[in-house]
Scaffold this motif. Structure first.
Motif, PDB file in Angstrom:
ATOM      1  N   GLU A 228      34.274  27.969  -4.000  1.00 33.37           N
ATOM      2  CA  GLU A 228      33.952  27.431  -5.321  1.00 33.37           C
ATOM      3  C   GLU A 228      33.286  28.488  -6.201  1.00 33.37           C
TER       4      GLU A 228
ATOM      5  N   PRO B 178      35.651  29.984 -10.477  1.00 35.32           N
ATOM      6  CA  PRO B 178      34.805  29.181 -11.383  1.00 35.32           C
ATOM      7  C   PRO B 178      35.492  27.875 -11.783  1.00 35.32           C
ATOM      8  N   ASN B 179      34.709  26.807 -11.811  1.00 35.17           N
ATOM      9  CA  ASN B 179      35.151  25.452 -12.211  1.00 35.17           C
ATOM     10  C   ASN B 179      35.982  24.732 -11.153  1.00 35.17           C
TER      11      ASN B 179
ATOM     12  N   LYS C  52      36.355  22.501  -8.073  1.00 36.58           N
ATOM     13  CA  LYS C  52      35.531  21.512  -7.389  1.00 36.58           C
ATOM     14  C   LYS C  52      36.296  20.997  -6.170  1.00 36.58           C
TER      15      LYS C  52
ATOM     16  N   GLN D 281      39.307  15.306 -13.323  1.00 33.40           N
ATOM     17  CA  GLN D 281      39.452  16.500 -14.145  1.00 33.40           C
ATOM     18  C   GLN D 281      40.365  17.489 -13.430  1.00 33.40           C
TER      19      GLN D 281
ATOM     20  N   MET E  80      41.458  21.095 -11.745  1.00 31.41           N
ATOM     21  CA  MET E  80      40.807  21.995 -10.794  1.00 31.41           C
ATOM     22  C   MET E  80      39.844  21.254  -9.868  1.00 31.41           C
ATOM     23  N   LYS E  81      40.142  20.012  -9.591  1.00 28.72           N
ATOM     24  CA  LYS E  81      39.348  19.215  -8.659  1.00 28.72           C
ATOM     25  C   LYS E  81      40.276  18.745  -7.548  1.00 28.72           C
TER      26      LYS E  81
ATOM     27  N   CYS F 146      45.065  27.070  -9.638  1.00 29.74           N
ATOM     28  CA  CYS F 146      44.054  26.380 -10.446  1.00 29.74           C
ATOM     29  C   CYS F 146      44.300  26.602 -11.934  1.00 29.74           C
TER      30      CYS F 146
ATOM     31  N   LEU G 198      45.032  23.606 -14.515  1.00 23.91           N
ATOM     32  CA  LEU G 198      44.205  23.392 -15.701  1.00 23.91           C
ATOM     33  C   LEU G 198      45.072  23.126 -16.930  1.00 23.91           C
TER      34      LEU G 198
END
Length: 374
Positions: free
Chosen positions: A174, A178-179, A181, A193, A195-196, A254, A258
């Motif tokens: 993580e 960055p970002n 999750k 959201q 990138m989770k 990711c 996004l």
């Protein structure tokens, strides 16, 4: 607390500091915490009936095989001064206060101990539990130990070993992306959201990347074993390179997620596809394709160029560059009487990406899906 250091040593292969200790069995849960399985994400508890004999032996004062604990790699540096200087009193104080201890080997024994505590069992005052604590901060050494050394020492599946690896590296991953999750499904979270991703699906993605197959539970056990044996025969440098390649592709994945999330969450393009890249079949299919097609430097360059082109198109946000409507039409056309729909879906995704990689991203995805369909 009754924690006592018995000795210090090193794993000479990886230069890892190892500390041996013992503790009264009645104090063990205070050391690891009631949520001791917090790092054993997705590892199911085994049927307690299988351990009924062991449970009775513990009640009678039996000495258990040592339980192996480890320090979170990102926190190992906080303990090295005490370990290297063998300052046992200071080390014990830090270990007792640390929330960064996790169980590497001994989860089922820990469950039994907790059951006995919950049942009000009073342990023998002199009954001790042996503990082995590993202080390893280097990811490549951790990969080598968990995937290779454990395979030769314990009847542990490779899938389980990969799971253990990501359990220890979740925070580092993580921080690297960055970002990003990574959540645990048992916590009741949902994807709200981009990138989770759920922990288990990231684990499966890495497994598919390593085995070059989207099928975690294969019918052909011989093929599965041959693929796993090939991985387990890798040296430390190869395993570390594979891990770094995977993280590199996860970054691109990711970035794609996004922008695809944005495309499918707004305006006329608002569809049910915004979470498609978080779907387990998609993760398995994509990373199996990457693992299979990026086998040499030339192919790796093709894959990277193709993904960069796809991400740039997604960033524009004008339309869906992956033509998921075409994918959906082809998927709904799978004959469930002839094929396993899940298997065929994963194969379609893997082959669709493979088609895209082969032409270095110059063929539009609608054609790639059609070429990949049976």
């Amino acid at each position: 607390m009754s924690l006592e250091i018995l000795g210090y040593t090193k794993d000479c292969r990886t230069n890892t500091n190892v500390v041996y200790a013992d503790i009264k069995i009645s104090d063990y849960l205070d050391l690891v915490g009631d949520d001791f399985d917090r790092f054993e994400i997705q590892r199911k508890r085994q049927d307690p009936k299988k351990y009924s004999r062991l449970k009775e032996d513990i009640k009678k004062g039996a000495l258990l095989p040592a339980i192996t604990l480890a320090i979170n790699p990102s926190k190992v540096g906080d303990f090295l001064a005490e370990v290297e200087a063998k300052k046992s009193d200071h080390l014990i104080t830090k270990l007792i206060k640390s929330p960064d201890l996790y169980i590497l080997d001994g989860l089922q024994r820990s469950y039994i101990i907790k059951d006995l505590v919950d049942e009000g069992v009073v342990f023998n005052e002199n009954q001790k539990l042996l503990i082995e604590i590993w202080f390893e901060s280097k990811i490549e050494h951790l990969i080598y130990r968990l995937i290779v050394l454990n395979s030769g020492q314990k009847p542990m599946s490779m899938r389980h070993q990969v799971e253990l690896l990501f359990t220890t590296l979740k925070t580092e991953i993580e921080e690297e992306i960055p970002n990003l999750k990574i959540y645990v499904e048992k916590d009741g979270q949902i994807r709200s959201q981009a990138m989770k991703f759920s922990f288990d699906r990231i684990v499966n993605a890495y497994y598919s990347f390593l085995t070059k197959s989207p099928e975690i539970k294969r019918d052909n056990l011989i093929v599965k074993k041959l693929n796993e044996d090939d991985i387990l025969s890798s040296n430390e440098q190869e395993l570390n390179a594979n891990y770094n390649h995977f993280i590199g592709y996860l970054k691109k994945y990711c970035a794609l997620d996004l922008n695809m999330y944005k495309i499918h969450s707004s305006g006329a393009e608002s569809t049910g596809f915004k979470n498609w890249l978080a779907d387990e079949n998609t993760l398995k299919g994509f990373f199996a394709a990457v693992g299979r097609y990026s086998s040499d430097e030339k192919k790796t360059e093709r894959v990277n160029n193709a993904l960069d082109k796809l991400i740039k198109e997604a960033i524009k946000g004008v339309h869906d560059p992956m033509y998921l409507n075409v994918f959906y039409e082809l998927k709904t056309g799978i004959d469930s009487k002839k094929y396993n729909v899940g298997n065929e879906t994963r194969r379609l995704i893997m082959d669709g990406f493979r088609e895209f990689f082969i032409d270095e991203g110059d063929t539009t995805f609608d054609e790639c899906w059609k070429n990949a369909a049976r």
